[in-house]
Write a protein that holds these residues in place. Sequence first.
Motif, PDB file in Angstrom:
ATOM      1  N   LEU A  57      39.828  40.757  49.867  1.00 13.55           N
ATOM      2  CA  LEU A  57      40.731  41.859  48.450  1.00 13.55           C
ATOM      3  C   LEU A  57      40.018  43.364  48.054  1.00 13.55           C
ATOM      4  CD1 LEU A  57      41.401  38.748  45.787  1.00 13.55           C
ATOM      5  CD2 LEU A  57      42.994  40.321  47.040  1.00 13.55           C
ATOM      6  N   GLN A  58      38.770  42.496  48.746  1.00  9.41           N
ATOM      7  CA  GLN A  58      37.869  43.838  48.879  1.00  9.41           C
ATOM      8  C   GLN A  58      38.441  44.856  50.138  1.00  9.41           C
ATOM      9  OE1 GLN A  58      33.822  43.207  49.257  1.00  9.41           O
ATOM     10  NE2 GLN A  58      32.781  43.979  48.197  1.00  9.41           N
ATOM     11  N   ASP A  59      38.333  44.088  51.237  1.00 11.02           N
ATOM     12  CA  ASP A  59      38.835  45.500  52.389  1.00 11.02           C
ATOM     13  C   ASP A  59      40.393  45.222  52.271  1.00 11.02           C
ATOM     14  OD1 ASP A  59      38.597  45.717  55.141  1.00 11.02           O
ATOM     15  OD2 ASP A  59      40.375  43.988  55.128  1.00 11.02           O
ATOM     16  N   LEU A  60      40.961  45.020  51.564  1.00 14.68           N
ATOM     17  CA  LEU A  60      42.122  45.479  51.173  1.00 14.68           C
ATOM     18  C   LEU A  60      42.258  46.178  50.396  1.00 14.68           C
ATOM     19  CD1 LEU A  60      44.395  42.214  50.079  1.00 14.68           C
ATOM     20  CD2 LEU A  60      45.117  43.992  51.846  1.00 14.68           C
ATOM     21  N   GLY A  61      40.588  46.493  49.716  1.00 13.15           N
ATOM     22  CA  GLY A  61      40.556  47.979  48.302  1.00 13.15           C
ATOM     23  C   GLY A  61      41.146  47.874  46.842  1.00 13.15           C
ATOM     24  N   VAL A  62      40.928  46.535  46.527  1.00 11.47           N
ATOM     25  CA  VAL A  62      41.657  46.231  44.885  1.00 11.47           C
ATOM     26  C   VAL A  62      40.825  45.765  43.793  1.00 11.47           C
ATOM     27  CG1 VAL A  62      44.011  46.400  45.208  1.00 11.47           C
ATOM     28  CG2 VAL A  62      42.387  43.658  45.899  1.00 11.47           C
ATOM     29  N   ILE A  63      39.765  45.259  44.913  1.00  7.28           N
ATOM     30  CA  ILE A  63      38.540  44.069  43.969  1.00  7.28           C
ATOM     31  C   ILE A  63      38.093  45.358  42.442  1.00  7.28           C
ATOM     32  CG2 ILE A  63      36.333  45.684  44.349  1.00  7.28           C
ATOM     33  CD1 ILE A  63      36.776  41.495  45.454  1.00  7.28           C
ATOM     34  N   ASP A  64      37.995  46.827  42.620  1.00  2.41           N
ATOM     35  CA  ASP A  64      37.322  47.835  41.107  1.00  2.41           C
ATOM     36  C   ASP A  64      38.587  46.978  40.150  1.00  2.41           C
ATOM     37  OD1 ASP A  64      35.097  47.244  42.535  1.00  2.41           O
ATOM     38  OD2 ASP A  64      35.502  50.153  43.060  1.00  2.41           O
ATOM     39  N   GLN A  65      39.653  47.261  40.476  1.00  4.71           N
ATOM     40  CA  GLN A  65      40.884  46.973  40.266  1.00  4.71           C
ATOM     41  C   GLN A  65      41.221  45.225  39.641  1.00  4.71           C
ATOM     42  OE1 GLN A  65      44.013  49.158  41.440  1.00  4.71           O
ATOM     43  NE2 GLN A  65      45.260  48.773  39.980  1.00  4.71           N
ATOM     44  N   LEU A  66      40.728  44.686  40.186  1.00  2.22           N
ATOM     45  CA  LEU A  66      40.560  43.261  40.065  1.00  2.22           C
ATOM     46  C   LEU A  66      39.599  43.116  38.788  1.00  2.22           C
ATOM     47  CD1 LEU A  66      41.791  41.654  43.065  1.00  2.22           C
ATOM     48  CD2 LEU A  66      42.897  42.717  41.426  1.00  2.22           C
ATOM     49  N   LYS A  67      38.851  43.621  39.635  1.00  8.52           N
ATOM     50  CA  LYS A  67      37.144  43.195  38.169  1.00  8.52           C
ATOM     51  C   LYS A  67      37.359  43.743  36.861  1.00  8.52           C
ATOM     52  CE  LYS A  67      33.444  43.406  41.476  1.00  8.52           C
ATOM     53  NZ  LYS A  67      32.255  44.114  42.731  1.00  8.52           N
ATOM     54  N   LYS A  68      38.626  45.235  36.859  1.00  4.14           N
ATOM     55  CA  LYS A  68      38.697  45.390  35.665  1.00  4.14           C
ATOM     56  C   LYS A  68      39.864  44.687  34.705  1.00  4.14           C
ATOM     57  CE  LYS A  68      37.559  50.269  36.089  1.00  4.14           C
ATOM     58  NZ  LYS A  68      38.698  51.289  37.322  1.00  4.14           N
ATOM     59  N   ASN A  69      40.783  44.182  35.663  1.00  3.15           N
ATOM     60  CA  ASN A  69      41.819  43.409  34.722  1.00  3.15           C
ATOM     61  C   ASN A  69      41.622  41.866  34.596  1.00  3.15           C
ATOM     62  OD1 ASN A  69      43.309  45.865  36.218  1.00  3.15           O
ATOM     63  ND2 ASN A  69      45.379  44.682  35.722  1.00  3.15           N
ATOM     64  N   PHE A  70      40.822  41.127  35.043  1.00  2.00           N
ATOM     65  CA  PHE A  70      41.048  40.247  35.062  1.00  2.00           C
ATOM     66  C   PHE A  70      39.844  38.844  35.019  1.00  2.00           C
ATOM     67  CE2 PHE A  70      44.173  41.106  38.226  1.00  2.00           C
ATOM     68  CZ  PHE A  70      45.115  41.017  37.571  1.00  2.00           C
ATOM     69  N   VAL A  71      40.055  37.806  34.017  1.00  2.00           N
ATOM     70  CA  VAL A  71      39.001  36.803  33.850  1.00  2.00           C
ATOM     71  C   VAL A  71      38.188  36.733  34.753  1.00  2.00           C
ATOM     72  CG1 VAL A  71      37.875  34.741  33.114  1.00  2.00           C
ATOM     73  CG2 VAL A  71      40.096  35.840  31.347  1.00  2.00           C
ATOM     74  N   ARG A  72      36.808  36.668  34.851  1.00  2.00           N
ATOM     75  CA  ARG A  72      36.064  35.906  36.313  1.00  2.00           C
ATOM     76  C   ARG A  72      35.975  34.342  36.487  1.00  2.00           C
ATOM     77  NH1 ARG A  72      33.809  40.192  38.761  1.00  2.00           N
ATOM     78  NH2 ARG A  72      33.939  39.047  40.781  1.00  2.00           N
ATOM     79  N   LYS A  73      35.668  34.087  37.894  1.00  2.00           N
ATOM     80  CA  LYS A  73      35.810  31.914  38.129  1.00  2.00           C
ATOM     81  C   LYS A  73      34.728  31.567  38.910  1.00  2.00           C
ATOM     82  CE  LYS A  73      38.418  29.174  40.665  1.00  2.00           C
ATOM     83  NZ  LYS A  73      39.653  28.704  41.915  1.00  2.00           N
ATOM     84  N   PRO A  74      33.353  31.579  37.997  1.00  2.00           N
ATOM     85  CA  PRO A  74      32.043  30.599  38.480  1.00  2.00           C
ATOM     86  C   PRO A  74      32.607  29.841  39.573  1.00  2.00           C
ATOM     87  CG  PRO A  74      32.096  30.940  36.114  1.00  2.00           C
ATOM     88  CD  PRO A  74      33.766  31.346  36.095  1.00  2.00           C
ATOM     89  N   GLY A  75      33.557  28.772  38.851  1.00  3.59           N
ATOM     90  CA  GLY A  75      33.413  27.014  39.194  1.00  3.59           C
ATOM     91  C   GLY A  75      34.808  26.296  38.969  1.00  3.59           C
TER      92      GLY A  75
END
Length: 469
Positions: A57-75
């Motif tokens: 997703l980082q390579d696709l160039g969308v990671i910053d947007q995903l960080k802003k939009n969604f809950v993070r999942k640690p496990g």
Amino acid sequence: MSKTNTHDVIVIGGGPAGSSAATWLARNGHQVLLLEREKFPREHVGESLLPFCYPLLQDLGVIDQLKKNFVRKPGVRFIDRDGNISTTWCFDHVIKDDTYLSFQVIRGEFDHILLKNAAKNGAEVREETSVVAADITSESDRVTVTSLDASGKKSVHSARFLVDASGRDAFVGAKSGWRKPREELDRTAIWSHWGNVKLTGGLEEGLSIIIYMGLEQKGWIWVFPLGENRITAGFVAQNSYLRDQQRKLKEEGSKDWKQDLCMQELRHSKFVQGLLEGSNMLIPMQVNGNYSYEVKNHYGSNYAMVGDARGFIDPIFSSGVFLSIKTSSLVSAAINKQLRGELNGKNEAMETAYKQVSGAYNFVHRMIRLFYNPHSVTWAQAGADGKTHKDHENAMAAGHYMLSGDFFENYQKFEGFFQILEDPKQFRRYKKLVIDRDDFVQPSCHSRWEEVFKDMVERDAERTAELAL
Ligand SMILES: Cc1cc2nc3c(=O)[nH]c(=O)nc-3n(C[C@H](O)[C@H](O)[C@H](O)COP(=O)(O)OP(=O)(O)OC[C@H]3O[C@@H](n4cnc5c(N)ncnc54)[C@H](O)[C@@H]3O)c2cc1C
């Protein structure tokens, strides 16, 4: 006769597989046309992502947007039906950089971000346009695709290569008679989203929760947090069980058997029952039936299948989006080589890519069979943190890597762990030494609210403020 439009590549479907393939191919300078039947955003199942998606997703160039939009999942936390046995698998045990923190996404929004990204990277994206025919058999080796748009206008397109990313429609496989069900995994899911939920049990830290439902259903429940008070929850059960329950509910006068059945099954788990008290359903009940199948002839000289169009396996380990995007990344690289003519007739790059893809799918399939095998271990029993039990450090790390998505390049290295899980005698020893400890059954990866929810909550506040202006 309508005019034929020419392209390098046509992609059927704008889900994660299609939009990521379109992005990578367009970036390589190919003229890509992506045809998508729906108008985005559209609802979709499959919200929990594996950490190994992160670099893609980082390579696709969308990671910053995903960080802003969604809950993070640690496990992920596995619980048995009665809630007596559970284990929590924390990805930071084996992934030591930022990529351990994955995402719980609202798929309507997530897929839309990826689709817009494909257009931004140069692909021509047409929504509300259904592919109705695709000919991959021409002597010239070009493909011809016929589409219908929302107004009923028919168009004919020609391309050097076709990527089938049509999801569970498996367009090319179904039309060619190459799709067949995996009968041993004949199951259906019923699910929805609920709001006004007080997150507990690890959900408040962003964990995925999977609850094994036992032998009668041969199924499981998922609960993932999608916001501070929002969850997606659903259950998966064998079709024969569902048919019996449907009949029973109808005889008892049920007016909406899907709704009643879903609530009945979710309430079999005390944990979910508690969560749903006082909540409200946010989207209509969704049904995904008969979803396990395989397709043969995954690629040819002028076409390739990616994502669910290539095959689908039970989603118990939340592997679908990762399998799809990773396949698209490998296959796009092989198509790029082919279109650039960097080959001597035979596309070895494609062969290598699909060997790896099939290795990964077979690996996940083996994990799934293990999950449903009543004589074997359940994942609610199979974890450890390894601090105190060095003997089993490797087996335990293997389990964490498997659940994170490390099964494309490295699947052979997990053979030992599989053997422990598959052999009841070895497993009993492993359980005694490793599992039966208090710390491992804690519903926690010690994640902080700031890591899991903060960015998304701030974005929501900004959005609300903008709408109020
Ligand atoms: C019950 C359940 C739970 C799941 N849970 C998870 C999970 O937690 N995590 C996870 O990673 N995965 C999960 N999955 C799997 C995940 O949903 C899929 O693997 C993933 O969506 C595959 O992406 P895709 O792009 O191949 O297909 P899709 O996302 O289905 O996209 C295919 C697109 O093609 C379009 N299309 C189809 N036919 C045509 C046509 N003829 N013309 C034009 N367009 C067409 C469709 O409209 C669609 O938008 C789950 C699946 C199920 C059934």
